[in-house]
Design a protein around this motif. Structure first.
Motif, PDB file in Angstrom:
ATOM      1  N   ILE A 174      69.236   5.945  81.148  1.00 32.33           N
ATOM      2  CA  ILE A 174      69.153   7.404  81.284  1.00 32.33           C
ATOM      3  C   ILE A 174      68.083   7.961  80.347  1.00 32.33           C
ATOM      4  O   ILE A 174      67.258   8.796  80.747  1.00 32.33           O
ATOM      5  CB  ILE A 174      70.523   8.039  80.987  1.00 32.33           C
ATOM      6  N   ALA A 175      68.076   7.489  79.097  1.00 38.48           N
ATOM      7  CA  ALA A 175      67.069   7.961  78.136  1.00 38.48           C
ATOM      8  C   ALA A 175      65.661   7.590  78.597  1.00 38.48           C
ATOM      9  O   ALA A 175      64.728   8.397  78.498  1.00 38.48           O
ATOM     10  CB  ALA A 175      67.362   7.373  76.759  1.00 38.48           C
ATOM     11  N   LYS A 204      60.450   9.131  80.966  1.00 40.07           N
ATOM     12  CA  LYS A 204      59.409   8.853  81.959  1.00 40.07           C
ATOM     13  C   LYS A 204      59.148  10.048  82.870  1.00 40.07           C
ATOM     14  O   LYS A 204      57.992  10.354  83.192  1.00 40.07           O
ATOM     15  CB  LYS A 204      59.813   7.640  82.798  1.00 40.07           C
ATOM     16  N   THR A 205      60.189  10.720  83.297  1.00 41.28           N
ATOM     17  CA  THR A 205      60.026  11.802  84.287  1.00 41.28           C
ATOM     18  C   THR A 205      59.805  13.176  83.669  1.00 41.28           C
ATOM     19  O   THR A 205      59.204  14.051  84.300  1.00 41.28           O
ATOM     20  CB  THR A 205      61.264  11.880  85.198  1.00 41.28           C
ATOM     21  N   HIS A 206      60.283  13.373  82.426  1.00 44.18           N
ATOM     22  CA  HIS A 206      60.166  14.694  81.807  1.00 44.18           C
ATOM     23  C   HIS A 206      59.442  14.668  80.464  1.00 44.18           C
ATOM     24  O   HIS A 206      59.318  15.720  79.821  1.00 44.18           O
ATOM     25  CB  HIS A 206      61.553  15.307  81.610  1.00 44.18           C
ATOM     26  N   SER A 207      58.992  13.497  80.026  1.00 45.11           N
ATOM     27  CA  SER A 207      58.331  13.350  78.721  1.00 45.11           C
ATOM     28  C   SER A 207      59.194  13.913  77.599  1.00 45.11           C
ATOM     29  O   SER A 207      58.693  14.468  76.615  1.00 45.11           O
ATOM     30  CB  SER A 207      56.962  14.042  78.726  1.00 45.11           C
ATOM     31  N   LEU A 248      54.768  15.534  74.757  1.00 43.04           N
ATOM     32  CA  LEU A 248      53.444  16.080  75.072  1.00 43.04           C
ATOM     33  C   LEU A 248      53.108  17.287  74.205  1.00 43.04           C
ATOM     34  O   LEU A 248      52.006  17.402  73.686  1.00 43.04           O
ATOM     35  CB  LEU A 248      53.373  16.474  76.558  1.00 43.04           C
ATOM     36  N   ALA A 249      54.080  18.194  74.040  1.00 47.25           N
ATOM     37  CA  ALA A 249      53.843  19.411  73.274  1.00 47.25           C
ATOM     38  C   ALA A 249      54.125  19.223  71.782  1.00 47.25           C
ATOM     39  O   ALA A 249      53.626  19.996  70.956  1.00 47.25           O
ATOM     40  CB  ALA A 249      54.700  20.554  73.825  1.00 47.25           C
TER      41      ALA A 249
END
Length: 339
Positions: free
Chosen positions: A190-191, A196-199, A237-238
């Motif tokens: 899950i982690a 992978k999908t939401h960074s 990312l941010a």
């Protein structure tokens, strides 16, 4: 009312939780299998629930770890300290545990080295004698399966560190298999999926919460399909904290590989099961135990894939401990090679 004179103590030494039972008294202590250690002094500062609450929130120099991996002792020193702390807590409830007989559940196929580590840890905390019972057999006994009958029955125990599956007949294990795909592996999937999908990087406690609230193996029916949860973590990312919404479909996709792995393990076990015992399963079916068996729809998914009835045991998280308690009544059988 506790029996202060009880001679035997049963222990379900699990990767996620450690449970203690006394004969005819059921579960008397339940604690997470975790320790918190000061990295500088190497002193254990917390164990069990207190260490679990610290996990992921410790200052520099404090490390929280699980000394039990895949149902066996990975860090003997930490495991011994953890058991000592638990036994001290238990002795405050039931009186002295010195020179007691311990019965400890162990994974099927445990190696000689792994078993020796458990026996030595028990000896160091004061056990007079230590006996072991294989987890699938204990789970089946705790699930009230008639293990003494000369007919085949199958139990799949999905714990935190491992999935233990076995075909049982005449009070013994005829065929068995152990997988490392279990509750903690599901949390990691899950982690990894959310990263992978939401960074978004989340902790294992958050992943476990998502598994419990949204996890499904066979499609979420009705309103559950629409359920979402807000989850916080670190946006890679941010570079700052962020909250996103996760759906049941997300978690179903994250867990698909783990579910398939368990199903394939059951299939492989059945492939090597003697025909007479396999035929018995057409009527008796498969019983699921362990915390991982609570994954929504897993029983339906497995039944559809295997083609035999699949049922969830009552109190699945406690089956191994309860089976270990019942085994305390027949220590001579535990001393025999068959157990």
């Amino acid at each position: 009312m506790f029996n202060f004179g009880a001679r035997e103590v049963g222990i379900d030494l699990g990767t996620a939780n450690t449970l203690f039972v006394l004969q005819n008294q059921g579960i008397v202590l339940r604690e997470p299998s975790m320790v918190a250690v000061d990295g500088g002094s190497d002193e254990m500062i917390a164990a069990g629930t207190e260490a679990f609450e610290m996990n992921g929130r410790t200052p520099v120099g404090i490390r929280v770890s699980c000394p039990i991996h895949w149902g066996v002792i990975a860090d003997q020193e930490a495991a011994m300290r953890m058991m000592s702390r638990f036994l001290k807590e238990l002795s405050q409830k039931v009186g002295s545990l010195k020179r007691k007989i311990f019965v400890i559940s162990v994974p099927v196929g445990i190696t000689t080295v792994e078993k020796r580590a458990i026996l030595e840890a028990a000896e160091q905390v004061g056990a007079r004698e230590t006996l072991t019972i294989e987890e699938p057999l204990a789970a089946a006994i705790g699930a009230r399966m008639p293990v003494w009958e000369p007919e085949g029955m199958m139990v799949v125990d999905i714990g935190g560190g491992s999935t233990e599956m076995a075909v049982i007949s005449s009070n013994g294990i005829a065929v068995s298999q152990s997988l490392k795909t279990a509750g903690h592996a599901m949390d990691r999937k899950i982690a990894e999926y959310i990263l992978k999908t939401h960074s978004l990087k989340i902790g294992m406690r958050t992943a476990e919460h998502l598994k419990i609230r949204l996890g499904t193996a066979y499609g979420a029916e009705g309103e559950k399909r629409l359920e979402t949860l807000r989850v916080g973590g670190s946006d890679l990312l941010a570079g700052h904290p962020k909250i996103i919404e996760i759906t049941a479909r997300d978690i179903e996709g994250a867990l698909a590989e783990s579910v398939t792995g368990i199903i394939n393990g059951v299939k492989r076990t059945l492939e090597i099961t003697p025909p007479e015992l396999a035929a018995d399963l057409c009527d008796r079916g498969i019983v699921l135990t362990g915390g991982g068996s609570l994954l929504h729809g897993l029983d339906k998914k497995l039944a559809a894939e295997i083609g035999v009835p699949v049922t969830l045991a009552d109190h699945p998280m406690d089956c191994v401990a309860l089976g270990t308690e019942k085994a305390l009544h027949d220590l001579d059988s535990l001393r025999q090679p068959s157990w």
